[in-house]
Write a protein that holds these residues in place. Structure first.
Motif, PDB file in Angstrom:
ATOM      1  N   GLU A 150      35.863  30.800  53.465  1.00 32.84           N
ATOM      2  CA  GLU A 150      35.733  30.138  52.170  1.00 32.84           C
ATOM      3  C   GLU A 150      36.876  30.475  51.213  1.00 32.84           C
ATOM      4  OE1 GLU A 150      33.878  27.815  51.276  1.00 32.84           O
ATOM      5  OE2 GLU A 150      32.302  27.763  52.798  1.00 32.84           O
ATOM      6  N   GLY A 151      37.848  31.230  51.701  1.00 34.61           N
ATOM      7  CA  GLY A 151      39.028  31.498  50.902  1.00 34.61           C
ATOM      8  C   GLY A 151      38.887  32.605  49.864  1.00 34.61           C
ATOM      9  N   PHE A 152      37.900  33.486  50.063  1.00 34.60           N
ATOM     10  CA  PHE A 152      37.709  34.607  49.148  1.00 34.60           C
ATOM     11  C   PHE A 152      38.351  35.873  49.703  1.00 34.60           C
ATOM     12  CE2 PHE A 152      34.054  31.857  48.190  1.00 34.60           C
ATOM     13  CZ  PHE A 152      34.153  31.786  46.805  1.00 34.60           C
ATOM     14  N   SER A 153      38.582  36.834  48.817  1.00 35.50           N
ATOM     15  CA  SER A 153      38.931  38.173  49.291  1.00 35.50           C
ATOM     16  C   SER A 153      37.760  38.707  50.096  1.00 35.50           C
ATOM     17  CB  SER A 153      39.233  39.088  48.108  1.00 35.50           C
ATOM     18  OG  SER A 153      40.341  38.599  47.373  1.00 35.50           O
ATOM     19  N   HIS A 154      38.006  39.752  50.887  1.00 39.38           N
ATOM     20  CA  HIS A 154      36.943  40.228  51.773  1.00 39.38           C
ATOM     21  C   HIS A 154      36.830  41.747  51.745  1.00 39.38           C
ATOM     22  CE1 HIS A 154      40.616  40.286  54.161  1.00 39.38           C
ATOM     23  NE2 HIS A 154      40.638  38.963  54.118  1.00 39.38           N
ATOM     24  N   LEU A 155      36.799  42.291  50.528  1.00 40.40           N
ATOM     25  CA  LEU A 155      36.502  43.709  50.385  1.00 40.40           C
ATOM     26  C   LEU A 155      34.994  43.915  50.451  1.00 40.40           C
ATOM     27  CD1 LEU A 155      38.920  44.711  47.470  1.00 40.40           C
ATOM     28  CD2 LEU A 155      39.296  44.897  49.944  1.00 40.40           C
ATOM     29  N   SER A 156      34.576  45.078  50.926  1.00 42.67           N
ATOM     30  CA  SER A 156      33.149  45.402  50.938  1.00 42.67           C
ATOM     31  C   SER A 156      32.813  46.239  49.706  1.00 42.67           C
ATOM     32  CB  SER A 156      32.746  46.164  52.193  1.00 42.67           C
ATOM     33  OG  SER A 156      31.357  46.448  52.131  1.00 42.67           O
ATOM     34  N   TYR A 157      31.841  45.752  48.954  1.00 41.60           N
ATOM     35  CA  TYR A 157      31.372  46.453  47.755  1.00 41.60           C
ATOM     36  C   TYR A 157      30.018  47.122  47.993  1.00 41.60           C
ATOM     37  CZ  TYR A 157      35.201  44.157  45.350  1.00 41.60           C
ATOM     38  OH  TYR A 157      36.454  43.744  44.973  1.00 41.60           O
ATOM     39  N   ALA A 158      29.610  47.209  49.257  1.00 39.19           N
ATOM     40  CA  ALA A 158      28.377  47.926  49.608  1.00 39.19           C
ATOM     41  C   ALA A 158      28.683  49.420  49.615  1.00 39.19           C
ATOM     42  CB  ALA A 158      27.862  47.461  50.962  1.00 39.19           C
ATOM     43  N   SER A 159      29.077  49.927  48.478  1.00 36.94           N
ATOM     44  CA  SER A 159      29.646  51.268  48.338  1.00 36.94           C
ATOM     45  C   SER A 159      28.606  52.352  48.110  1.00 36.94           C
ATOM     46  CB  SER A 159      30.657  51.282  47.180  1.00 36.94           C
ATOM     47  OG  SER A 159      31.674  50.331  47.394  1.00 36.94           O
ATOM     48  N   HIS A 160      27.355  51.982  48.180  1.00 26.18           N
ATOM     49  CA  HIS A 160      26.231  52.898  47.995  1.00 26.18           C
ATOM     50  C   HIS A 160      26.328  53.674  46.688  1.00 26.18           C
ATOM     51  CE1 HIS A 160      22.762  53.397  50.601  1.00 26.18           C
ATOM     52  NE2 HIS A 160      22.510  54.451  49.855  1.00 26.18           N
ATOM     53  N   MET A 161      26.708  52.940  45.672  1.00 27.14           N
ATOM     54  CA  MET A 161      26.681  53.467  44.306  1.00 27.14           C
ATOM     55  C   MET A 161      26.213  52.335  43.402  1.00 27.14           C
ATOM     56  SD  MET A 161      30.767  53.581  43.308  1.00 27.14           S
ATOM     57  CE  MET A 161      30.505  53.606  41.520  1.00 27.14           C
ATOM     58  N   PRO A 162      25.594  52.642  42.280  1.00 25.34           N
ATOM     59  CA  PRO A 162      25.181  51.582  41.359  1.00 25.34           C
ATOM     60  C   PRO A 162      26.385  50.771  40.892  1.00 25.34           C
ATOM     61  CG  PRO A 162      24.178  53.692  40.760  1.00 25.34           C
ATOM     62  CD  PRO A 162      25.230  53.988  41.788  1.00 25.34           C
ATOM     63  N   GLN A 163      26.157  49.476  40.663  1.00 25.51           N
ATOM     64  CA  GLN A 163      27.222  48.620  40.149  1.00 25.51           C
ATOM     65  C   GLN A 163      26.635  47.657  39.128  1.00 25.51           C
ATOM     66  OE1 GLN A 163      30.707  48.072  41.933  1.00 25.51           O
ATOM     67  NE2 GLN A 163      30.131  48.334  44.086  1.00 25.51           N
ATOM     68  N   ILE A 164      27.456  47.282  38.157  1.00 25.42           N
ATOM     69  CA  ILE A 164      27.006  46.361  37.130  1.00 25.42           C
ATOM     70  C   ILE A 164      27.109  44.926  37.642  1.00 25.42           C
ATOM     71  CG2 ILE A 164      29.267  46.157  35.982  1.00 25.42           C
ATOM     72  CD1 ILE A 164      27.647  46.159  33.291  1.00 25.42           C
ATOM     73  N   ILE A 165      26.108  44.132  37.291  1.00 23.61           N
ATOM     74  CA  ILE A 165      25.994  42.757  37.785  1.00 23.61           C
ATOM     75  C   ILE A 165      25.806  41.801  36.616  1.00 23.61           C
ATOM     76  CG2 ILE A 165      24.637  41.174  39.219  1.00 23.61           C
ATOM     77  CD1 ILE A 165      25.985  43.300  40.903  1.00 23.61           C
ATOM     78  N   ASN A 166      26.473  40.690  36.673  1.00 22.79           N
ATOM     79  CA  ASN A 166      26.247  39.600  35.738  1.00 22.79           C
ATOM     80  C   ASN A 166      25.273  38.625  36.395  1.00 22.79           C
ATOM     81  OD1 ASN A 166      27.060  36.617  34.912  1.00 22.79           O
ATOM     82  ND2 ASN A 166      27.572  37.944  33.185  1.00 22.79           N
ATOM     83  N   LYS A 167      24.126  38.448  35.773  1.00 19.40           N
ATOM     84  CA  LYS A 167      23.055  37.646  36.371  1.00 19.40           C
ATOM     85  C   LYS A 167      23.503  36.212  36.675  1.00 19.40           C
ATOM     86  CE  LYS A 167      18.294  36.139  35.411  1.00 19.40           C
ATOM     87  NZ  LYS A 167      17.157  36.273  34.457  1.00 19.40           N
ATOM     88  N   LYS A 168      24.174  35.579  35.739  1.00 17.16           N
ATOM     89  CA  LYS A 168      24.597  34.192  35.928  1.00 17.16           C
ATOM     90  C   LYS A 168      25.541  34.073  37.122  1.00 17.16           C
ATOM     91  CE  LYS A 168      26.759  30.281  33.534  1.00 17.16           C
ATOM     92  NZ  LYS A 168      27.364  29.821  32.240  1.00 17.16           N
TER      93      LYS A 168
END
Length: 302
Positions: A150-168
């Motif tokens: 789909e043309g996106f970067s492909h880093l893994s953010y499943a870093s097992h630490m809390p992360q901030i999320i934008n609901k929208k």
């Protein structure tokens, strides 16, 4: 600010919440999605935070309730988080976390958000992922293929630490990837961040290396691509505190911030020594069986 969990381990979550109360003072509410059969086990959770317990059936329709039983842990987590975050009681911006991801030292809000922009933390480039023994591995492999196509970067953010999320943005990402997530094991962390960073880059600072101790829970679980330059969170694993393991005898919960800081230093020292020792085959003998990937698959099932 809210912190949002899915959990099927009442005791683990209760102790994690105690760490949050002590070391993440900006958190004032916890939302926890739990299996219906376990709801009563969570309702006695004692906390200074406002805690809302949500049964899985409250966020899933009957079709998805039946579907959930047959899903592997990766697809199960994706489905639960995607439906939970659609709910009206989820804030516009919140912290998403695993139930055993625990702060090690005093954590300010600026770790997650500063100057109006979000921080994001990755631990791998998925094009290099080379394990295929667990559901988690399958999720990493599949996410790479979908993100790349789909043309996106492909880093893994499943870093097992809390992360901030934008609901929208999270809900937009779920809509975008729905044709894949209905049948494939996607990583909800990686699909969100790679999508959000592309469609709204001004919302984010430059992405950073993760800051998690014990991720993986054993240095031989997979080949680490990067080493954190600081440790802010611990991937809590009870076995690491048992006899002859790296953290044997250490307190699992500190009474104050100063004590937590001292304990965090001890853990970093012990973990580094453990990692160094494992670089010598004669010293790692006998540990490989315990930490074979098939023995920690169940830990990932939340």
């Amino acid at each position: 600010m809210q912190i949002v969990y899915i959990s099927n381990r009442p005791s683990t979550l209760a102790n994690t919440i105690k760490h949050i109360e002590l070391l993440m003072g900006f958190i004032d509410e916890a939302i926890v999605c739990v299996p219906d059969r376990m709801r009563d086990s969570f309702t006695n959770l004692s906390s200074s935070l406002a805690v809302k317990i949500v049964a899985e059936s409250e966020i899933l329709n009957q079709k998805n309730v039946r579907k959930l039983k047959s899903l592997d842990h990766q697809r199960r987590n994706y489905l639960l988080r995607s439906k939970l975050i659609q709910q009206d009681y989820i804030a516009d911006e919140f912290i998403m976390s695993d139930d055993d991801s625990r702060p090690m030292i005093d954590i300010p809000l600026s770790v997650f958000c500063s100057t109006g922009r979000h921080h994001s933390y990755f631990f791998y480039d998925l094009k290099s992922w080379n394990n295929n023994q667990t559901d988690f591995d399958s999720g990493q492999i599949t996410s790479f293929a979908v993100l790349q196509a789909e043309g996106f970067s492909h880093l893994s953010y499943a870093s097992h630490m809390p992360q901030i999320i934008n609901k929208k943005l999270f809900n937009q990402a779920c809509s975008f990837f729905k044709t894949y997530s209905d049948s494939l094991p996607l990583c909800e962390w990686s699909s969100y961040f790679n999508y959000a960073l592309k469609v709204n880059p001004r919302k984010f600072h430059e992405t950073q290396a993760y800051k998690t101790l014990c991720w993986p829970e054993h240095p031989l679980a997979w080949k680490q691509e990067i080493t954190p330059d600081a440790y802010l969170f611990e991937n809590f694993t009870p076995n690491l505190y048992s006899k002859s393991k790296p953290f044997e005898g250490l307190n699992r919960l500190s009474n104050n911030k100063a004590s937590a800081k001292r304990t965090s230093i001890e853990k970093v020292i012990l973990w580094r020594k453990f990692t160094i020792n494992l670089s010598h085959p004669e010293q790692s003998k006998g540990l490989l069986k315990y930490f074979h990937p098939r023995t920690w698959t169940n830990k990932l099932r939340r």
